[in-house]
Design a protein around this motif. Sequence first.
Motif, PDB file in Angstrom:
ATOM      1  N   GLY A  72       0.729  -1.163   0.012  1.00  0.00           N
ATOM      2  CA  GLY A  72       0.032   0.091  -0.073  1.00  0.00           C
ATOM      3  C   GLY A  72       0.863   1.185   0.043  1.00  0.00           C
ATOM      4  O   GLY A  72       0.472   2.226  -0.690  1.00  0.00           O
ATOM      5  N   CYS A  75       2.248   1.609  -3.398  1.00  0.00           N
ATOM      6  CA  CYS A  75       1.463   2.356  -4.424  1.00  0.00           C
ATOM      7  C   CYS A  75       1.389   3.876  -4.136  1.00  0.00           C
ATOM      8  O   CYS A  75       1.200   4.713  -5.084  1.00  0.00           O
ATOM      9  N   LEU A  76       0.978   4.429  -2.838  1.00  0.00           N
ATOM     10  CA  LEU A  76       0.834   5.773  -2.765  1.00  0.00           C
ATOM     11  C   LEU A  76       2.187   6.546  -3.030  1.00  0.00           C
ATOM     12  O   LEU A  76       2.026   7.524  -3.304  1.00  0.00           O
ATOM     13  N   LEU A  79       1.752   5.929  -7.199  1.00  0.00           N
ATOM     14  CA  LEU A  79       0.635   5.845  -8.103  1.00  0.00           C
ATOM     15  C   LEU A  79      -0.261   7.198  -7.335  1.00  0.00           C
ATOM     16  O   LEU A  79      -0.110   7.515  -6.329  1.00  0.00           O
ATOM     17  N   SER A  80      -1.084   7.592  -8.227  1.00  0.00           N
ATOM     18  CA  SER A  80      -2.322   8.653  -7.532  1.00  0.00           C
ATOM     19  C   SER A  80      -3.132   7.735  -6.932  1.00  0.00           C
ATOM     20  O   SER A  80      -3.271   6.403  -6.909  1.00  0.00           O
ATOM     21  N   GLN A  81      -3.938   8.499  -5.874  1.00  0.00           N
ATOM     22  CA  GLN A  81      -5.002   7.777  -5.373  1.00  0.00           C
ATOM     23  C   GLN A  81      -5.906   7.208  -6.132  1.00  0.00           C
ATOM     24  O   GLN A  81      -6.431   5.964  -5.714  1.00  0.00           O
ATOM     25  N   GLU A  83      -5.280   5.975  -9.460  1.00  0.00           N
ATOM     26  CA  GLU A  83      -4.669   4.762  -9.707  1.00  0.00           C
ATOM     27  C   GLU A  83      -4.613   3.616  -8.825  1.00  0.00           C
ATOM     28  O   GLU A  83      -4.704   2.519  -9.261  1.00  0.00           O
ATOM     29  N   TYR A  84      -4.264   3.963  -7.460  1.00  0.00           N
ATOM     30  CA  TYR A  84      -4.212   3.034  -6.459  1.00  0.00           C
ATOM     31  C   TYR A  84      -5.688   2.136  -6.112  1.00  0.00           C
ATOM     32  O   TYR A  84      -5.691   1.052  -6.119  1.00  0.00           O
ATOM     33  N   GLU A  85      -6.769   3.017  -6.266  1.00  0.00           N
ATOM     34  CA  GLU A  85      -7.972   2.190  -6.139  1.00  0.00           C
ATOM     35  C   GLU A  85      -8.324   1.395  -7.181  1.00  0.00           C
ATOM     36  O   GLU A  85      -9.021   0.445  -6.925  1.00  0.00           O
ATOM     37  N   CYS A  88      -5.762  -1.704  -6.675  1.00  0.00           N
ATOM     38  CA  CYS A  88      -6.377  -2.748  -5.530  1.00  0.00           C
ATOM     39  C   CYS A  88      -7.639  -2.698  -5.491  1.00  0.00           C
ATOM     40  O   CYS A  88      -8.103  -3.353  -4.389  1.00  0.00           O
ATOM     41  N   LEU A 129       5.070  -0.001 -11.267  1.00  0.00           N
ATOM     42  CA  LEU A 129       5.451  -0.416  -9.866  1.00  0.00           C
ATOM     43  C   LEU A 129       6.674  -1.431 -10.170  1.00  0.00           C
ATOM     44  O   LEU A 129       7.589  -1.402  -9.313  1.00  0.00           O
TER      45      LEU A 129
END
Length: 199
Positions: A72, A75-76, A79-81, A83-85, A88, A129
């Motif tokens: 997590g 990712c943060l 990646l942008s929030q 993109e993270y959402e 995942c 990533l």
Amino acid sequence: MGIYLVSVGAREWFDADEDEGGRGTLAAALDKELSRRGLPPYASVPEEPERAVRGAGLSFEEKLVPPMDGFGALCLAHLSQEEYEVLCGWSLLVPFALEEEIWLPVENSYADTTMVAGAPRVLALAERLARAVGLPVDQIPEACDNLDLTMWFLDGEAKRVAAARPGPWAEDLDAAFYVALYLRAAQHCLRRGCPIVYS
């Protein structure tokens, strides 16, 4: 028990008997939403083999064992929030591009609704990533039929490779596992043309 990421074959995908593991309700809801968006139905789902054969690359099954905290944070950091959402948050991965994610009012094993993501976008995020941590993609299993990736990380092979090929990926093997997991899941989804779900 535990959470698994698995591919779904045609028989299960189109079967309306949910008590027997069928996902026909989900398939119908997806096709309805695709039609509303002017897209063709998702009808070309390949059949799963009767039995998973390690290394065959015909099915996908991996278990989410390591903790996800480091992943997590990774990712943060990269990646942008949003993109993270996407990376995942999906509970159904499909082998075609979507302009935006689809939310279906269909329950799954872990939520009241199902978020659908397109494998091309998930693959691009996972590749970003993988590059960021220097994941040795030539060393990790490509076929994930029978917990191949899970066992590679848990049985010590990852530690041996990390000693020979150090880098950011080797500093947090739990995070590296999830990078590899999403990378291989998206690749399998596209290669086989099959949906992937959590089970």
